[in-house]
Design a protein around this motif. Structure first.
Motif, PDB file in Angstrom:
ATOM      1  N   TRP A  27       0.802  -1.218   0.089  1.00  0.00           N
ATOM      2  CA  TRP A  27      -0.024   0.033  -0.009  1.00  0.00           C
ATOM      3  C   TRP A  27       1.101   1.337  -0.017  1.00  0.00           C
ATOM      4  O   TRP A  27       0.552   2.116  -0.638  1.00  0.00           O
ATOM      5  CB  TRP A  27      -0.834   0.111   1.270  1.00  0.00           C
ATOM      6  N   SER A  68      -4.826   8.610  -1.834  1.00  0.00           N
ATOM      7  CA  SER A  68      -5.077   7.357  -1.166  1.00  0.00           C
ATOM      8  C   SER A  68      -6.659   7.204  -1.209  1.00  0.00           C
ATOM      9  O   SER A  68      -7.044   5.933  -1.335  1.00  0.00           O
ATOM     10  CB  SER A  68      -5.076   7.559   0.346  1.00  0.00           C
ATOM     11  N   SER A 110      -8.319   3.664  -3.193  1.00  0.00           N
ATOM     12  CA  SER A 110      -9.270   3.189  -2.444  1.00  0.00           C
ATOM     13  C   SER A 110     -10.584   2.993  -3.262  1.00  0.00           C
ATOM     14  O   SER A 110     -11.198   1.741  -3.288  1.00  0.00           O
ATOM     15  CB  SER A 110      -9.559   3.879  -1.100  1.00  0.00           C
ATOM     16  N   CYS A 143      -9.692   0.247  -5.764  1.00  0.00           N
ATOM     17  CA  CYS A 143      -9.756  -1.286  -5.029  1.00  0.00           C
ATOM     18  C   CYS A 143     -11.344  -1.535  -4.858  1.00  0.00           C
ATOM     19  O   CYS A 143     -11.555  -2.693  -4.986  1.00  0.00           O
ATOM     20  CB  CYS A 143      -8.899  -1.024  -3.994  1.00  0.00           C
ATOM     21  N   THR A 190     -12.420   3.309   3.136  1.00  0.00           N
ATOM     22  CA  THR A 190     -11.463   4.327   2.821  1.00  0.00           C
ATOM     23  C   THR A 190     -10.426   4.103   4.001  1.00  0.00           C
ATOM     24  O   THR A 190      -9.968   3.296   4.587  1.00  0.00           O
ATOM     25  CB  THR A 190     -12.042   5.579   2.517  1.00  0.00           C
ATOM     26  N   PRO A 236      -8.646  -1.198   1.974  1.00  0.00           N
ATOM     27  CA  PRO A 236      -9.353  -1.272   0.483  1.00  0.00           C
ATOM     28  C   PRO A 236      -8.512  -2.440  -0.187  1.00  0.00           C
ATOM     29  O   PRO A 236      -9.009  -3.255  -0.984  1.00  0.00           O
ATOM     30  CB  PRO A 236      -9.345   0.128   0.039  1.00  0.00           C
TER      31      PRO A 236
END
Length: 606
Positions: free
Chosen positions: A110, A128, A132, A135, A172, A178
Motif C-alpha cells: 500500500w 489514498s 481506495s 480497489c 477508505t 481497501p
C-alpha cells in the motif's frame, strides 16, 4: 389465449413459451425466457434471469459507490504513512524522521502505491482515496465474477455488506484495508474459478504473498486454505515446494530489502506492539472487549462472521471447510494480540470474506427456503444504514465504548472527503486541530531541540520534515520499540518511558544513555538506522539486534518513568502521554520542556 384487444393492445405484449400473452401491466410469474412484441410488429426475446442479474449487478455498483462517496474519510494513523511518503519524495529516504531508516508503516505494498501516486500528484490524502476507489470497484467486479451466475440470495449477502459498519468504515481511511478487500476477493476468485488450473497453487501463493506485503498478519485468515491447497495439490512434493517458493518471491525480496535497509525483517510497528512485556491476560481481556464492542455496535458484521464460520462446515467438500477454518483461526489471533482500539478495523476483511463465502455457497439455493429470513433480518437492521448508506455530512460518534474508538465517527468532520470539498475554500484543507497545530509549528519555524507527543500522524505530517519527533508509542522509534511498555497502556498505544540520557543522546547525536546495557542497545539501533548501509559494522549490529543479543537490555529499565524534564507525572490514565494531557511538547537543548500550547501561544489552534 388470443392477444389482448382494445386499449390493452397498445401496451407492449409478453409472449410466453406456452404461447399465451399478457400485457406488461399485469402481474405474472416470470419464466426464464420472455419475448416482447410491440404494436409495430417488432419483437425481441431475452433471458429474464440474466436481465435481473444484470440489474442486480448495476444496483450493487450504484449503492456501494454512492456509499463510498458519502463515507470517504482518512484516519489519523494514515498520516504516519503520508509523512514517510512526503519524506521520500523530498529526498529524505523511506523514513519517518528524515534520514533515520525506521519502517513506521505496516503495509509496504500500500505504501508503494501511495508513493507512486504521490510522485505524480503530491497529495497523499486524495491519492489514498483514489486508490481506495479503484480497489473497491475492482473488488465488486471480482465478487460478482465469483458469484456468477448470481442467485437472489447471493445478492442479498452482498447487500448485507451495506449494513456492516466495519466493512463500510474501512472502505477508505487512507490505510491498507481497501487493498486488503481486493486481495482477499482475488484469492477467493482464484480458489473457486481457477480450480483445476495447473497454476492454481502458484496463483494462490502469489496472491497470499501480496496480502502479506499489504499487511503481514492478513495471511492468518487464509492460512488453513493455503495449507489445504498445498497438501492436496497433485504436483510432486519437490515441485510443490518450488511453486510455493516462486509464489513467495515478492515476500522474500521485500524481507531481504527490509533487513538490509531497515535492519529488521518485520515492520517497526510490529516490534512496538509485540515487545511490550504486557501480561497475556491483559491482551485477552481487551480482546474480549473488542468482541463485545462489535456485538453491541455492529451486530450485522458479527452475524456475517458467524455465518461465514458455519457455512463452510455445512458444505461437503473439504475445501470449503479449509476456507471457513480461517475465520476462527483469525479470531484466536485477534485474542493473542489484544484486539484493537479502532472499531471494526480488524473485522472488516473477515466480514467481506464471510459474506462472499455465504453468497457463493447459497447462489443456487432456493430463495423460498431462506430468502424470507435474510430479508427479515435486513429489515430489522435498517437503522444500521444511518451509519453507512444514509450517513450525512454531520456524521459524528464521540466517546468510546469499552475504550474502543469509532474512528470514522471521530475524524469524519475534519477529514471526510465531502466535508473538505464543501467546507474548505478550494477543497484542499484538513480541519482537524492536530493537523492545524502541525501547520502552526511549520509557520513558526522549527526551534532547536526535539518534539515529542503521542499524536504521531497529523501533527508531525502537518509540521513537515524539518522537525525531529520522538514517538513514545514507539511506532516510528526503533530504540523504544525494543523496550517494555508502561503498565496500563491502551491497546495499540503502548507508551514507553524515555531512559535517562536518551534526550541528550538524540540532541547531540552521541550516546549519553546512563544504563550500560541500554547504551549498547542504543548504539546498535543508531548504527542500523543511520549508519552507511553497506558498512561491515552495521551488518554486525543488525545481526545482534535480530538474534537476541540484547534480550536482557531492559533489566534495569524503569518503564513507569514516563515524565519529561521539568514535568512530573500527573496521571497514568490510559489516554495520557508523558503523564500529562497535552497534545505535544518541545524540549530544548537545555532540557527545558514546554507544551506546544505555550510554545505557540496565540497561534495554537483550539
Amino acid at each position: 389465449m388470443s392477444k389482448p384487444s382494445g386499449l390493452m393492445s397498445r401496451l407492449p405484449q409478453i409472449r410466453f413459451p406456452s404461447g399465451s400473452w399478457a400485457a406488461m401491466d399485469f402481474q405474472v410469474a416470470l419464466p426464464e425466457s420472455v419475448q416482447i412484441r410491440f404494436p409495430s410488429g417488432k419483437a425481441f426475446s431475452f433471458d429474464m434471469r440474466s436481465a435481473l442479474s444484470g440489474l442486480g449487478c448495476l444496483l450493487v455498483f450504484a449503492l456501494f459507490i454512492l456509499t463510498f462517496v458519502k463515507t470517504a474519510w482518512v484516519t489519523e494513523d494514515a498520516f504516519i504513512t503520508f509523512r514517510v511518503v512526503d519524506n521520500a519524495l523530498n529526498g529524505h529516504g523511506l523514513s519517518w524522521n528524515p534520514n533515520e531508516r525506521v519502517q513506521a508503516y505496516t503495509h509496504p505494498l500500500w505504501f508503494f502505491l501511495l508513493l507512486a501516486g504521490s510522485a505524480i500528484n503530491n497529495q497523499p490524502y486524495y491519492i489514498s482515496l483514489f486508490l481506495s476507489y479503484i480497489c473497491i470497484v475492482t473488488t465488486l467486479w471480482l465478487a460478482l465474477k465469483i458469484l456468477r451466475p448470481c442467485g437472489a440470495l447471493s445478492f442479498l449477502f452482498l447487500f448485507a455488506l451495506l449494513f456492516s459498519k466495519a466493512f463500510i468504515d474501512w472502505m477508505t481511511s487512507g490505510l491498507e484495508n481497501p487493498l486488503g478487500y481486493l486481495l482477499i476477493t482475488l484469492f477467493l476468485w482464484i480458489w473457486f474459478r481457477k480450480e483445476g488450473n495447473r497454476h492454481h497453487l502458484f496463483l494462490l501463493t502469489f496472491t497470499a504473498g501480496a496480502m502479506y506485503l499489504n499487511r503481514p498478519d492478513a495471511i492468518v485468515l487464509i492460512s488453513p486454505a493455503l495449507l489445504y491447497a498445498f497438501l492436496t495439490d497433485e504436483h510432486p512434493w519437490r515441485k510443490k515446494i518450488g511453486i510455493v517458493l516462486m509464489g513467495g518471491m515478492g515476500v522474500f525480496a521485500w524481507t531481504l530489502f527490509s533487513l538490509v535497509y531497515y535492519g529488521t525483517p518485520v515492520p517497526n510497528t510490529a516490534l512496538a506492539k509485540t515487545a511490550t512485556d504486557i501480561p497475556a491476560l491483559q491482551y485477552l481481556a481487551q480482546a474480549a472487549l473488542t468482541y463485545a464492542h462489535i456485538a453491541r455496535t455492529d451486530t450485522v458484521s458479527l452475524i456475517l462472521l458467524l455465518a461465514g464460520c458455519l457455512i463452510g462446515f455445512l458444505q461437503s467438500p473439504r475445501r470449503w471447510k479449509a476456507l471457513s477454518a480461517g475465520l476462527p483461526v483469525w479470531g484466536i489471533y485477534l485474542c493473542m494480540i489484544g484486539g484493537d482500539y479502532m472499531a471494526g478495523r480488524f473485522f472488516s476483511i473477515p466480514v467481506l470474506f464471510s459474506a462472499l463465502l455465504c453468497a457463493r455457497a447459497l447462489r443456487n439455493y432456493p430463495f423460498r427456503k431462506l430468502g424470507a429470513a435474510v430479508v427479515a433480518a435486513m429489515l430489522i437492521a435498517l437503522p444500521q444504514l444511518q451509519f453507512t448508506l444514509f450517513s450525512t455530512l454531520d456524521y459524528r460518534i464521540e466517546g468510546r465504548i469499552y475504550d474502543i474508538t469509532d474512528s470514522r465517527g471521530a475524524y469524519y468532520r475534519a477529514t471526510g472527503l465531502l466535508r473538505i470539498l464543501q467546507n474548505t475554500p478550494g477543497g484542499g484543507g484538513i480541519s482537524h486541530r492536530w493537523f492545524l497545530t502541525g501547520k502552526a509549528l511549520k509557520d513558526a519555524a522549527p526551534r532547536k531541540g526535539i518534539y515529542t507527543g503521542c499524536v504521531m500522524g497529523m501533527l508531525p505530517y502537518g509540521a513537515g520534515p524539518d522537525f525531529y519527533w520522538i514517538d513514545p508509542l514507539a511506532l516510528s522509534n526503533a530504540f523504544l520499540a525494543r523496550l517494555p511498555a508502561r503498565s496500563g497502556s491502551r491497546v495499540g498505544h503502548y507508551e514507553r518511558a524515555l531512559p535517562p540520557g536518551y534526550l541528550e543522546s538524540v540532541m547531540t547525536e552521541q550516546n549519553h544513555i546512563a544504563d550500560p546495557a541500554l547504551a549498547r542497545l542504543y548504539s546498535d539501533v543508531l548504527l542500523a538506522s543511520t549508519g552507511k548501509i553497506f558498512r561491515r559494522e552495521r551488518f554486525a549490529a543488525i545481526f545482534r539486534l535480530n538474534t537476541g543479543f540484547h534480550k536482557n537490555a531492559a533489566a534495569n529499565y524503569d518503564r513507569e518513568a514516563i515524565g519529561l524534564p521539568g514535568l512530573s507525572v500527573a496521571t497514568k490514565e490510559t489516554h495520557s502521554c508523558h503523564g500529562r494531557k497535552a497534545r505535544g511538547y518541545h524540549v530544548d537543548e537545555s532540557l527545558r520542556t514546554l507544551s506546544l500550547s505555550r510554545l505557540l501561544g496565540s497561534s495554537y489552534p483550539n
